[in-house]
Write a protein that holds these residues in place. Structure first.
Motif, mmCIF file in Angstrom:
data_model
loop_
_atom_site.group_PDB
_atom_site.id
_atom_site.type_symbol
_atom_site.label_atom_id
_atom_site.label_comp_id
_atom_site.label_asym_id
_atom_site.label_seq_id
_atom_site.Cartn_x
_atom_site.Cartn_y
_atom_site.Cartn_z
ATOM 1 N N ILE A 141 0.857 -1.188 0.000
ATOM 2 C CA ILE A 141 0.000 0.000 0.000
ATOM 3 C C ILE A 141 0.892 1.237 0.000
ATOM 4 N N PRO A 142 1.185 1.793 -1.182
ATOM 5 C CA PRO A 142 1.927 3.058 -1.228
ATOM 6 C C PRO A 142 0.986 4.184 -0.804
ATOM 7 N N VAL A 143 1.415 4.999 0.145
ATOM 8 C CA VAL A 143 0.587 6.112 0.622
ATOM 9 C C VAL A 143 1.074 7.391 -0.053
ATOM 10 N N HIS A 144 0.227 7.992 -0.880
ATOM 11 C CA HIS A 144 0.576 9.243 -1.559
ATOM 12 C C HIS A 144 0.330 10.391 -0.580
ATOM 13 N N LEU A 145 1.279 10.572 0.330
ATOM 14 C CA LEU A 145 1.083 11.462 1.470
ATOM 15 C C LEU A 145 1.236 12.937 1.103
ATOM 16 N N TYR A 146 0.464 13.773 1.777
ATOM 17 C CA TYR A 146 0.544 15.239 1.679
ATOM 18 C C TYR A 146 0.252 15.786 0.281
ATOM 19 N N GLY A 147 -0.326 14.980 -0.597
ATOM 20 C CA GLY A 147 -0.626 15.444 -1.948
ATOM 21 C C GLY A 147 0.431 15.083 -2.965
ATOM 22 N N LYS A 148 1.432 14.288 -2.535
ATOM 23 C CA LYS A 148 2.493 13.851 -3.441
ATOM 24 C C LYS A 148 2.147 12.495 -4.052
ATOM 25 N N THR A 149 2.916 12.063 -5.041
ATOM 26 C CA THR A 149 2.740 10.739 -5.639
ATOM 27 C C THR A 149 4.006 9.924 -5.451
ATOM 28 N N CYS A 150 3.850 8.693 -5.007
ATOM 29 C CA CYS A 150 5.000 7.804 -4.815
ATOM 30 C C CYS A 150 5.665 7.465 -6.153
ATOM 31 N N ASP A 151 6.863 6.871 -6.065
ATOM 32 C CA ASP A 151 7.593 6.468 -7.269
ATOM 33 C C ASP A 151 6.963 5.199 -7.844
ATOM 34 N N LYS A 211 2.087 12.577 -15.868
ATOM 35 C CA LYS A 211 0.763 12.977 -16.355
ATOM 36 C C LYS A 211 -0.326 11.920 -16.122
ATOM 37 N N LYS A 212 -0.024 10.938 -15.295
ATOM 38 C CA LYS A 212 -0.992 9.911 -14.929
ATOM 39 C C LYS A 212 -1.359 10.116 -13.462
ATOM 40 N N LYS A 213 -2.637 10.181 -13.165
ATOM 41 C CA LYS A 213 -3.079 10.526 -11.818
ATOM 42 C C LYS A 213 -2.916 9.369 -10.839
ATOM 43 N N SER A 214 -2.645 9.729 -9.592
ATOM 44 C CA SER A 214 -2.574 8.722 -8.537
ATOM 45 C C SER A 214 -3.924 8.026 -8.417
ATOM 46 N N GLY A 215 -3.855 6.741 -8.092
ATOM 47 C CA GLY A 215 -5.075 5.934 -8.052
ATOM 48 C C GLY A 215 -5.317 5.193 -9.334
ATOM 49 N N LYS A 233 12.510 30.677 0.689
ATOM 50 C CA LYS A 233 13.618 29.987 0.012
ATOM 51 C C LYS A 233 14.991 30.299 0.615
ATOM 52 N N LYS A 234 15.124 31.438 1.291
ATOM 53 C CA LYS A 234 16.427 31.807 1.849
ATOM 54 C C LYS A 234 16.575 31.413 3.313
ATOM 55 N N THR A 235 15.595 30.702 3.830
ATOM 56 C CA THR A 235 15.691 30.221 5.211
ATOM 57 C C THR A 235 16.324 28.838 5.228
ATOM 58 N N ASN A 236 16.594 28.342 6.421
ATOM 59 C CA ASN A 236 17.148 26.980 6.525
ATOM 60 C C ASN A 236 16.061 25.932 6.737
ATOM 61 N N LEU A 237 14.809 26.316 6.551
ATOM 62 C CA LEU A 237 13.735 25.330 6.576
ATOM 63 C C LEU A 237 13.857 24.404 5.363
ATOM 64 N N ILE A 238 13.587 23.130 5.567
ATOM 65 C CA ILE A 238 13.593 22.184 4.449
ATOM 66 C C ILE A 238 12.203 22.174 3.850
ATOM 67 N N LEU A 239 12.080 22.696 2.631
ATOM 68 C CA LEU A 239 10.793 22.861 1.966
ATOM 69 C C LEU A 239 10.459 21.629 1.129
ATOM 70 N N PRO A 240 9.196 21.451 0.769
ATOM 71 C CA PRO A 240 8.829 20.312 -0.093
ATOM 72 C C PRO A 240 9.608 20.344 -1.399
ATOM 73 N N LYS A 241 10.123 19.205 -1.763
ATOM 74 C CA LYS A 241 10.944 19.089 -2.965
ATOM 75 C C LYS A 241 10.071 19.033 -4.219
ATOM 76 N N ILE A 242 10.465 19.784 -5.241
ATOM 77 C CA ILE A 242 9.780 19.710 -6.532
ATOM 78 C C ILE A 242 10.449 18.623 -7.356
ATOM 79 N N GLU A 243 9.670 17.634 -7.788
ATOM 80 C CA GLU A 243 10.217 16.515 -8.545
ATOM 81 C C GLU A 243 9.788 16.573 -10.011
ATOM 82 N N LYS A 244 10.712 16.278 -10.875
ATOM 83 C CA LYS A 244 10.429 16.264 -12.303
ATOM 84 C C LYS A 244 9.373 15.199 -12.617
ATOM 85 N N ASP A 245 8.457 15.533 -13.487
ATOM 86 C CA ASP A 245 7.396 14.632 -13.955
ATOM 87 C C ASP A 245 6.337 14.325 -12.899
#
Length: 366
Positions: A128-138, A167-171, A267-279
């Motif tokens: 069961i891959p959990v697509h957490l926080y609005g992201k999509t698993c690999d 371009k294919k939706k989770s689920g 972006k200039k803080t040391n907070l780790i922000l959500p990573k933008i992933e290609k595709d």
């Protein structure tokens, strides 16, 4: 739980009359269970996701449970998933008699596909891959593993409605996708609601029976063909969802816009922000950031009446009913649980509120 704090009503004022008319139409019809509104929504939402078949159910917990039952997952079987998920993911597994086996997560808080194989044994039946926080698993890598080891894939899409990978939706990657329409979700009803997607006709027919006590709906006689449960999306919630589905793409766009504003300001803080992933297209159910100084940050913000939340602070294996499933190899899961917190990103939040939050964050972490 108050749903006002989640911004649930923020975008509804202008559409309130339309929603009331939808509910009034259902009440006037006298069809309250598995009627035309549910049929309509099952077709429309399946089309949105890109799947051939869809089934409206009572909630996402039931959706996962029904999916597991459709694969005859039972006592002694193992199901691979993550421990940084919502409790219902695990509730559904345990309620079948199966054992949840936790796999560690990657830097995006999603199941680490590189660590799945080492968790597989002869008792493993599904992932069961959990697509957490609005992201999509690999999903490409996960599907390769599932094919090689003959495992079933049930996607937990409770937080990812509309997210995509290539371009294919989770689920729409695995055998079955499971969705939530809890009021705080990206597409929410006025109460509980869930959905199951699949491209397999036999699975579709079986899961439709399971949701309705094992009864074939298209047959007039009241006769169970297999052990089922009672989990049906009702007509009133379906009517609300049919109305709100028209605005879903626009609401997702607003979340993406809000996420971009957070990124620009932080972006200039040391907070780790959500990573933008290609595709991949994240729909930002949550905008989760990390800091080793989380507790100090949250306490200082609270003094300024800025109350941020943590989703999820406790990995499942720390909870009393599930301690027996602890896995010592969950290093990232453990570490991230102590660092993550969420910034409000619902589509109704105002730019000025985002700016106030970011200004205070910057002063704390600069």
């Amino acid at each position: 739980m108050s749903i006002k704090s989640f911004g649930y009503f923020d975008d509804l004022n202008k559409n309130y009359l339309g929603i009331l008319n939808s509910i009034k139409r259902v009440l006037s019809s006298g069809n309250l269970i598995l009627g035309p509104e549910v049929n309509k929504f099952e077709k429309k939402f399946s089309k949105f996701i890109g799947s051939k078949y869809g089934i409206g159910v009572g909630n996402c917990t039931d959706a996962i449970y029904i999916a597991l039952k459709a694969f005859n997952i039972k006592q002694g079987d193992e199901v691979l998933t993550v421990a940084n998920t919502a409790i219902p993911t695990i509730t559904a597994i345990v309620n079948t008699g199966a054992v949840p086996k936790f796999v560690d997560v990657n830097e995006n808080y999603l199941i680490d596909s590189r660590k799945i194989v080492q968790a597989i044994n002869k008792r493993t039946k599904a992932i069961i891959p959990v697509h957490l926080y609005g992201k999509t698993c690999d999903m490409n890598e996960i599907m390769k593993i599932a094919k090689k080891y003959k495992l079933k894939i049930i996607e937990d899409c409770a937080q990812s409605t509309g997210s995509s990978y290539n371009k294919k939706k989770s689920g729409n990657f695995g055998d079955i996708g499971c969705f939530s329409f809890y009021p705080t979700k990206i597409l929410g009803a006025f109460g509980d609601g869930g959905f199951i997607t699949t491209n397999n006709f036999k699975l579709f027919k079986k899961m439709k029976r399971i949701r309705f006590m094992g009864i074939e709906q298209n047959k007039k006689k009241y006769f169970a063909y297999e052990q089922g449960t009672n989990s049906r999306l009702d007509e009133i919630h379906a009517s609300v969802l049919n109305f709100k589905l028209k605005y879903l793409k626009n609401q997702i766009s607003k979340r993406i816009k809000n996420a971009n504003k957070y990124r620009k300001l932080l972006k200039k803080t040391n907070l780790i922000l959500p990573k933008i992933e290609k595709d991949k297209q994240d729909v930002y159910y949550e905008f989760v950031v990390r800091s080793k100084k989380r507790n100090k940050i949250l306490n200082e913000l609270k003094k300024k009446e800025i109350n941020l939340k943590i989703t999820y602070e406790y990995p499942i294996y720390k909870m009393k009913p599930y301690r027996e499933f602890y896995n010592k190899n969950l290093i990232n899961t453990e570490m991230y649980s102590k660092e993550i917190f969420s910034l409000p990103i619902y589509n109704g939040i105002k730019d000025k509120d985002i700016e106030i939050i970011c200004k205070n964050l910057i002063n704390l972490v600069k």
